[in-house]
Design a protein around this motif. Sequence first.
Motif, PDB file in Angstrom:
ATOM      1  N   ALA A  38       2.338   4.569   6.738  1.00 16.30           N
ATOM      2  CA  ALA A  38       1.981   5.800   5.942  1.00 16.30           C
ATOM      3  C   ALA A  38       1.475   6.777   6.951  1.00 16.30           C
ATOM      4  CB  ALA A  38       1.318   5.618   4.432  1.00 16.30           C
ATOM      5  N   ALA A  39       0.426   6.658   7.710  1.00 15.66           N
ATOM      6  CA  ALA A  39      -0.375   7.205   8.228  1.00 15.66           C
ATOM      7  C   ALA A  39       0.617   8.202   9.169  1.00 15.66           C
ATOM      8  CB  ALA A  39      -1.302   6.529   9.137  1.00 15.66           C
ATOM      9  N   ALA A  40       1.529   7.712   9.873  1.00 15.52           N
ATOM     10  CA  ALA A  40       2.363   8.621  10.847  1.00 15.52           C
ATOM     11  C   ALA A  40       2.967   9.568  10.042  1.00 15.52           C
ATOM     12  CB  ALA A  40       3.539   7.451  11.394  1.00 15.52           C
ATOM     13  N   PHE A  41       3.119   9.629   8.900  1.00 18.11           N
ATOM     14  CA  PHE A  41       4.168  10.632   7.880  1.00 18.11           C
ATOM     15  C   PHE A  41       3.206  11.594   7.184  1.00 18.11           C
ATOM     16  CE2 PHE A  41       7.018   7.141   8.471  1.00 18.11           C
ATOM     17  CZ  PHE A  41       8.160   7.732   8.759  1.00 18.11           C
ATOM     18  N   ALA A  42       1.947  11.342   7.259  1.00 13.38           N
ATOM     19  CA  ALA A  42       0.762  12.173   6.588  1.00 13.38           C
ATOM     20  C   ALA A  42       0.924  13.522   6.726  1.00 13.38           C
ATOM     21  CB  ALA A  42      -0.677  11.584   6.766  1.00 13.38           C
ATOM     22  N   LEU A  48       5.960  10.345  -1.678  1.00  9.19           N
ATOM     23  CA  LEU A  48       5.645   8.758  -1.514  1.00  9.19           C
ATOM     24  C   LEU A  48       5.548   8.611  -0.261  1.00  9.19           C
ATOM     25  CD1 LEU A  48       5.094   6.252  -2.832  1.00  9.19           C
ATOM     26  CD2 LEU A  48       7.696   5.932  -3.187  1.00  9.19           C
ATOM     27  N   THR A  49       4.602   7.895   0.526  1.00 12.28           N
ATOM     28  CA  THR A  49       4.611   7.348   1.823  1.00 12.28           C
ATOM     29  C   THR A  49       4.212   5.896   1.651  1.00 12.28           C
ATOM     30  OG1 THR A  49       2.446   8.073   2.320  1.00 12.28           O
ATOM     31  CG2 THR A  49       4.385   9.286   3.089  1.00 12.28           C
ATOM     32  N   THR A  50       4.527   4.853   2.323  1.00 10.32           N
ATOM     33  CA  THR A  50       3.955   3.517   2.101  1.00 10.32           C
ATOM     34  C   THR A  50       3.968   2.786   3.556  1.00 10.32           C
ATOM     35  OG1 THR A  50       4.625   1.273   1.090  1.00 10.32           O
ATOM     36  CG2 THR A  50       6.486   2.783   1.942  1.00 10.32           C
ATOM     37  N   ASP A  51       3.006   1.784   3.584  1.00  9.38           N
ATOM     38  CA  ASP A  51       3.173   0.830   4.871  1.00  9.38           C
ATOM     39  C   ASP A  51       4.165  -0.209   4.548  1.00  9.38           C
ATOM     40  OD1 ASP A  51       1.073   2.146   5.613  1.00  9.38           O
ATOM     41  OD2 ASP A  51      -0.673   0.727   5.671  1.00  9.38           O
ATOM     42  N   PRO A  52       5.238  -0.528   5.141  1.00 10.90           N
ATOM     43  CA  PRO A  52       6.182  -1.259   4.777  1.00 10.90           C
ATOM     44  C   PRO A  52       5.670  -2.877   4.592  1.00 10.90           C
ATOM     45  CG  PRO A  52       7.157   0.055   6.558  1.00 10.90           C
ATOM     46  CD  PRO A  52       5.568   0.203   6.452  1.00 10.90           C
ATOM     47  N   ARG A  53       6.262  -3.725   3.991  1.00  5.23           N
ATOM     48  CA  ARG A  53       5.408  -5.128   3.866  1.00  5.23           C
ATOM     49  C   ARG A  53       5.346  -5.701   5.252  1.00  5.23           C
ATOM     50  NH1 ARG A  53       8.298  -9.498   1.067  1.00  5.23           N
ATOM     51  NH2 ARG A  53       8.498  -7.899  -0.720  1.00  5.23           N
ATOM     52  N   TYR A 111       0.791  -1.091   0.026  1.00  4.65           N
ATOM     53  CA  TYR A 111      -0.040   0.056   0.046  1.00  4.65           C
ATOM     54  C   TYR A 111       0.866   1.357  -0.006  1.00  4.65           C
ATOM     55  CZ  TYR A 111      -3.060   3.595   1.560  1.00  4.65           C
ATOM     56  OH  TYR A 111      -3.832   4.881   1.992  1.00  4.65           O
ATOM     57  N   HIS A 112       0.768   2.279  -0.880  1.00  2.00           N
ATOM     58  CA  HIS A 112       1.343   3.525  -0.760  1.00  2.00           C
ATOM     59  C   HIS A 112       0.399   4.513  -1.330  1.00  2.00           C
ATOM     60  CE1 HIS A 112       1.624   1.680  -4.660  1.00  2.00           C
ATOM     61  NE2 HIS A 112       1.892   3.000  -5.325  1.00  2.00           N
ATOM     62  N   GLU A 113       0.868   5.815  -0.803  1.00  2.00           N
ATOM     63  CA  GLU A 113       0.256   7.026  -1.048  1.00  2.00           C
ATOM     64  C   GLU A 113       1.361   8.098  -1.866  1.00  2.00           C
ATOM     65  OE1 GLU A 113      -2.575   6.676   2.882  1.00  2.00           O
ATOM     66  OE2 GLU A 113      -1.337   8.552   2.716  1.00  2.00           O
ATOM     67  N   VAL A 114       0.463   8.741  -2.862  1.00  2.00           N
ATOM     68  CA  VAL A 114       1.461   9.824  -3.493  1.00  2.00           C
ATOM     69  C   VAL A 114       0.610  11.179  -3.329  1.00  2.00           C
ATOM     70  CG1 VAL A 114       2.433  10.690  -5.779  1.00  2.00           C
ATOM     71  CG2 VAL A 114       2.284   7.892  -4.976  1.00  2.00           C
TER      72      VAL A 114
END
Length: 274
Positions: free
Chosen positions: A40-44, A57-62, A21-24
Amino acid sequence: MSRTAPAPITATLTVPGARLYHEVRGSGPLVVLVGAPMDAAAFAPLADRLAADHTVLTTDPRGTNRSPLDDPDQDSTPELRADDLARLVVRVDAGPATVFGSSGGAVTALALVQNHPGLVRAVVAHEPPFAALLPDRERFLAQTDDLIATYLGGDALGAWAKFMAQANIELPEGALEAMFGGHRDPRVLADERRWFAHELRGTVAWRPDLRALRAAADRIVVGIGEGSAGQHCDRVSRALAAALGTEPVLFPGDHVGFVGDPERFAARLRPLVR
Protein backbone atom coordinates in the motif's frame (compact mmCIF):
# COMPACT_ATOMS: atom_id res chain seq x y z
CA MET A 1 -4.21 18.36 -4.48
CA SER A 2 -3.55 19.60 -0.98
CA ARG A 3 -0.19 18.62 0.39
CA THR A 4 -1.91 17.87 3.72
CA ALA A 5 -4.20 15.09 2.54
CA PRO A 6 -6.21 13.50 5.38
CA ALA A 7 -4.67 10.40 6.90
CA PRO A 8 -6.18 7.17 5.58
CA ILE A 9 -8.37 4.93 7.69
CA THR A 10 -6.39 1.73 8.33
CA ALA A 11 -7.82 -1.68 9.13
CA THR A 12 -7.17 -5.42 8.92
CA LEU A 13 -9.55 -7.96 7.38
CA THR A 14 -9.26 -11.63 8.34
CA VAL A 15 -9.64 -13.88 5.29
CA PRO A 16 -8.95 -17.61 4.83
CA GLY A 17 -5.27 -18.08 5.61
CA ALA A 18 -4.32 -14.42 6.06
CA ARG A 19 -4.98 -11.04 7.62
CA LEU A 20 -5.13 -8.26 5.02
CA TYR A 21 -3.89 -4.80 5.97
CA HIS A 22 -5.66 -2.10 3.97
CA GLU A 23 -6.16 1.65 3.84
CA VAL A 24 -9.18 3.70 2.75
CA ARG A 25 -9.08 7.36 1.73
CA GLY A 26 -11.65 9.89 0.53
CA SER A 27 -15.25 9.41 -0.57
CA GLY A 28 -17.08 8.80 -3.81
CA PRO A 29 -16.88 5.99 -6.40
CA LEU A 30 -14.55 3.20 -5.35
CA VAL A 31 -11.06 2.97 -6.87
CA VAL A 32 -8.70 0.15 -5.89
CA LEU A 33 -4.94 0.55 -6.38
CA VAL A 34 -3.07 -2.73 -6.14
CA GLY A 35 0.33 -4.20 -6.85
CA ALA A 36 2.10 -7.51 -6.34
CA PRO A 37 4.47 -7.56 -4.64
CA MET A 38 4.19 -3.76 -4.10
CA ASP A 39 2.36 -2.83 -0.91
CA ALA A 40 0.00 0.00 0.00
CA ALA A 41 2.83 2.43 0.76
CA ALA A 42 3.97 2.48 -2.87
CA PHE A 43 0.53 3.72 -3.97
CA ALA A 44 0.01 6.31 -1.21
CA PRO A 45 0.97 9.43 -3.23
CA LEU A 46 -1.30 8.37 -6.11
CA ALA A 47 -4.09 7.45 -3.68
CA ASP A 48 -3.88 10.88 -2.01
CA ARG A 49 -4.43 12.57 -5.37
CA LEU A 50 -7.40 10.43 -6.36
CA ALA A 51 -9.06 10.64 -2.92
CA ALA A 52 -10.28 14.19 -3.59
CA ASP A 53 -13.31 12.71 -5.39
CA HIS A 54 -13.06 8.93 -4.93
CA THR A 55 -13.01 6.35 -2.19
CA VAL A 56 -9.55 4.85 -2.66
CA LEU A 57 -8.63 1.40 -1.32
CA THR A 58 -5.02 0.22 -1.11
CA THR A 59 -3.71 -2.96 0.49
CA ASP A 60 -0.65 -5.03 1.28
CA PRO A 61 -1.16 -8.28 -0.68
CA ARG A 62 -1.26 -11.44 1.41
CA GLY A 63 2.17 -12.38 2.74
CA THR A 64 3.62 -8.91 2.10
CA ASN A 65 4.60 -6.42 4.83
CA ARG A 66 1.60 -5.95 7.15
CA SER A 67 -0.58 -8.78 5.75
CA PRO A 68 0.72 -11.93 7.49
CA LEU A 69 -0.12 -15.49 6.50
CA ASP A 70 -1.16 -18.36 8.73
CA ASP A 71 1.23 -20.52 6.66
CA PRO A 72 4.31 -18.51 5.57
CA ASP A 73 5.08 -21.16 2.93
CA GLN A 74 1.78 -20.71 1.11
CA ASP A 75 2.19 -19.78 -2.56
CA SER A 76 0.53 -16.61 -3.83
CA THR A 77 -1.52 -16.94 -7.01
CA PRO A 78 -3.49 -14.31 -8.96
CA GLU A 79 -6.72 -16.18 -8.19
CA LEU A 80 -6.01 -16.18 -4.46
CA ARG A 81 -5.13 -12.47 -4.49
CA ALA A 82 -8.26 -11.74 -6.56
CA ASP A 83 -10.42 -13.51 -3.96
CA ASP A 84 -8.78 -11.31 -1.31
CA LEU A 85 -9.57 -8.17 -3.32
CA ALA A 86 -13.16 -9.33 -3.76
CA ARG A 87 -13.54 -9.60 0.01
CA LEU A 88 -12.00 -6.16 0.51
CA VAL A 89 -14.32 -4.57 -2.07
CA VAL A 90 -17.33 -6.09 -0.30
CA ARG A 91 -15.94 -4.92 3.06
CA VAL A 92 -15.54 -1.30 1.91
CA ASP A 93 -19.09 -1.42 0.50
CA ALA A 94 -18.77 1.55 -1.88
CA GLY A 95 -20.18 -0.08 -4.99
CA PRO A 96 -18.46 -1.83 -7.90
CA ALA A 97 -14.78 -0.92 -8.08
CA THR A 98 -12.55 0.53 -10.73
CA VAL A 99 -9.32 -1.39 -10.18
CA PHE A 100 -5.92 -0.06 -11.19
CA GLY A 101 -3.42 -2.90 -10.98
CA SER A 102 0.26 -2.58 -11.78
CA SER A 103 2.71 -5.39 -12.60
CA GLY A 104 1.63 -8.46 -10.61
CA GLY A 105 -1.29 -6.36 -9.39
CA ALA A 106 -2.46 -6.03 -12.98
CA VAL A 107 -2.65 -9.82 -13.15
CA THR A 108 -4.61 -9.78 -9.87
CA ALA A 109 -7.01 -7.22 -11.34
CA LEU A 110 -7.53 -9.30 -14.48
CA ALA A 111 -8.21 -12.39 -12.36
CA LEU A 112 -10.71 -10.32 -10.36
CA VAL A 113 -12.76 -9.21 -13.37
CA GLN A 114 -12.50 -12.75 -14.77
CA ASN A 115 -13.72 -14.47 -11.58
CA HIS A 116 -15.79 -11.75 -9.84
CA PRO A 117 -17.19 -9.59 -12.67
CA GLY A 118 -20.08 -8.26 -10.62
CA LEU A 119 -17.71 -6.46 -8.26
CA VAL A 120 -15.81 -4.65 -11.01
CA ARG A 121 -16.84 -1.53 -12.89
CA ALA A 122 -13.58 -1.31 -14.84
CA VAL A 123 -9.98 -2.54 -14.78
CA VAL A 124 -6.84 -0.65 -15.75
CA ALA A 125 -4.18 -3.35 -16.17
CA HIS A 126 -0.84 -1.53 -16.17
CA GLU A 127 2.03 -3.64 -17.51
CA PRO A 128 1.05 -7.19 -16.47
CA PRO A 129 4.04 -9.60 -16.67
CA PHE A 130 2.33 -12.95 -17.41
CA ALA A 131 3.87 -14.80 -20.36
CA ALA A 132 1.01 -16.96 -21.66
CA LEU A 133 0.30 -14.81 -24.75
CA LEU A 134 3.92 -14.63 -25.94
CA PRO A 135 5.41 -16.99 -28.54
CA ASP A 136 8.53 -17.50 -26.40
CA ARG A 137 6.62 -18.21 -23.18
CA GLU A 138 8.25 -21.58 -22.49
CA ARG A 139 11.72 -20.05 -22.71
CA PHE A 140 10.61 -17.20 -20.47
CA LEU A 141 9.27 -19.56 -17.80
CA ALA A 142 12.48 -21.62 -17.92
CA GLN A 143 14.47 -18.42 -17.37
CA THR A 144 12.17 -17.58 -14.46
CA ASP A 145 12.82 -20.96 -12.85
CA ASP A 146 16.56 -20.37 -13.26
CA LEU A 147 16.60 -16.93 -11.68
CA ILE A 148 14.43 -18.14 -8.78
CA ALA A 149 16.89 -20.99 -8.18
CA THR A 150 19.74 -18.47 -8.30
CA TYR A 151 18.09 -16.34 -5.63
CA LEU A 152 17.17 -19.24 -3.36
CA GLY A 153 20.74 -20.52 -3.77
CA GLY A 154 22.00 -17.35 -2.08
CA ASP A 155 23.01 -15.16 -5.03
CA ALA A 156 20.58 -12.26 -4.76
CA LEU A 157 22.55 -9.91 -7.01
CA GLY A 158 22.90 -12.62 -9.64
CA ALA A 159 19.17 -13.29 -9.53
CA TRP A 160 18.33 -9.61 -9.91
CA ALA A 161 20.77 -9.29 -12.80
CA LYS A 162 19.02 -12.20 -14.55
CA PHE A 163 15.62 -10.67 -13.76
CA MET A 164 16.54 -7.30 -15.28
CA ALA A 165 18.00 -8.97 -18.37
CA GLN A 166 14.86 -11.10 -18.78
CA ALA A 167 12.64 -8.03 -18.41
CA ASN A 168 14.87 -6.11 -20.86
CA ILE A 169 15.36 -3.34 -18.29
CA GLU A 170 18.68 -1.53 -18.58
CA LEU A 171 20.11 0.00 -15.40
CA PRO A 172 22.97 2.50 -15.11
CA GLU A 173 26.33 1.08 -14.12
CA GLY A 174 26.40 0.34 -10.39
CA ALA A 175 22.62 0.72 -9.96
CA LEU A 176 22.01 -2.98 -9.34
CA GLU A 177 24.50 -3.07 -6.46
CA ALA A 178 23.09 0.17 -5.04
CA MET A 179 19.54 -1.18 -5.13
CA PHE A 180 20.07 -4.77 -4.00
CA GLY A 181 23.53 -4.99 -2.42
CA GLY A 182 24.95 -4.14 0.99
CA HIS A 183 22.89 -3.84 4.16
CA ARG A 184 19.16 -3.81 3.53
CA ASP A 185 16.07 -3.57 5.70
CA PRO A 186 15.23 -7.04 7.10
CA ARG A 187 11.51 -6.59 6.38
CA VAL A 188 12.24 -5.66 2.75
CA LEU A 189 14.47 -8.71 2.45
CA ALA A 190 11.76 -10.95 3.89
CA ASP A 191 9.21 -9.64 1.37
CA GLU A 192 11.74 -10.03 -1.44
CA ARG A 193 12.50 -13.63 -0.52
CA ARG A 194 8.81 -14.47 -0.33
CA TRP A 195 8.27 -12.93 -3.77
CA PHE A 196 11.01 -15.03 -5.34
CA ALA A 197 10.05 -18.21 -3.49
CA HIS A 198 6.25 -18.08 -3.49
CA GLU A 199 4.85 -15.44 -5.84
CA LEU A 200 6.91 -14.65 -8.94
CA ARG A 201 6.37 -17.87 -10.89
CA GLY A 202 2.66 -18.12 -10.13
CA THR A 203 2.20 -14.59 -11.46
CA VAL A 204 4.18 -14.89 -14.71
CA ALA A 205 2.83 -18.40 -15.43
CA TRP A 206 -0.82 -17.29 -15.05
CA ARG A 207 -3.02 -18.31 -17.97
CA PRO A 208 -5.95 -15.95 -18.55
CA ASP A 209 -9.41 -17.11 -19.56
CA LEU A 210 -9.55 -15.06 -22.76
CA ARG A 211 -13.18 -15.90 -23.32
CA ALA A 212 -14.11 -14.34 -19.96
CA LEU A 213 -11.82 -11.34 -20.48
CA ARG A 214 -13.18 -10.71 -23.98
CA ALA A 215 -16.68 -10.70 -22.52
CA ALA A 216 -15.51 -7.85 -20.26
CA ALA A 217 -13.26 -6.17 -22.85
CA ASP A 218 -15.29 -2.95 -22.84
CA ARG A 219 -14.38 -2.62 -19.14
CA ILE A 220 -10.65 -3.37 -19.48
CA VAL A 221 -7.97 -0.79 -20.28
CA VAL A 222 -4.43 -2.07 -20.91
CA GLY A 223 -1.82 0.45 -19.79
CA ILE A 224 1.85 0.76 -20.75
CA GLY A 225 4.49 3.17 -19.47
CA GLU A 226 5.86 5.56 -22.09
CA GLY A 227 9.35 4.60 -20.98
CA SER A 228 8.80 0.83 -21.18
CA ALA A 229 9.11 0.36 -24.95
CA GLY A 230 10.63 -3.01 -25.82
CA GLN A 231 10.51 -4.36 -22.29
CA HIS A 232 8.87 -7.66 -21.39
CA CYS A 233 5.77 -6.01 -19.89
CA ASP A 234 5.39 -3.82 -22.97
CA ARG A 235 5.29 -6.99 -25.12
CA VAL A 236 2.78 -8.67 -22.80
CA SER A 237 0.54 -5.60 -22.62
CA ARG A 238 0.42 -5.22 -26.39
CA ALA A 239 -0.32 -8.93 -26.82
CA LEU A 240 -3.14 -8.68 -24.28
CA ALA A 241 -4.65 -5.61 -25.91
CA ALA A 242 -4.52 -7.36 -29.30
CA ALA A 243 -6.21 -10.44 -27.85
CA LEU A 244 -8.99 -8.24 -26.45
CA GLY A 245 -9.35 -6.22 -29.65
CA THR A 246 -8.42 -2.94 -27.96
CA GLU A 247 -5.63 -0.37 -28.11
CA PRO A 248 -3.26 0.08 -25.15
CA VAL A 249 -3.16 3.41 -23.33
CA LEU A 250 0.19 5.09 -22.60
CA PHE A 251 0.96 6.38 -19.12
CA PRO A 252 3.73 8.70 -17.91
CA GLY A 253 6.99 7.08 -16.87
CA ASP A 254 8.01 3.46 -16.94
CA HIS A 255 6.94 0.30 -15.10
CA VAL A 256 6.57 2.26 -11.85
CA GLY A 257 5.60 5.64 -13.27
CA PHE A 258 3.01 6.19 -10.54
CA VAL A 259 5.86 6.23 -8.01
CA GLY A 260 8.18 8.53 -9.94
CA ASP A 261 5.59 11.14 -10.93
CA PRO A 262 2.25 10.55 -9.17
CA GLU A 263 0.92 13.98 -10.21
CA ARG A 264 1.20 13.33 -13.96
CA PHE A 265 0.15 9.73 -13.52
CA ALA A 266 -3.00 10.72 -11.62
CA ALA A 267 -3.89 13.21 -14.35
CA ARG A 268 -3.69 10.41 -16.93
CA LEU A 269 -5.55 7.88 -14.79
CA ARG A 270 -8.37 10.13 -13.60
CA PRO A 271 -10.39 10.18 -16.87
CA LEU A 272 -10.20 6.38 -16.97
CA VAL A 273 -11.48 5.85 -13.43
CA ARG A 274 -14.39 8.17 -14.18
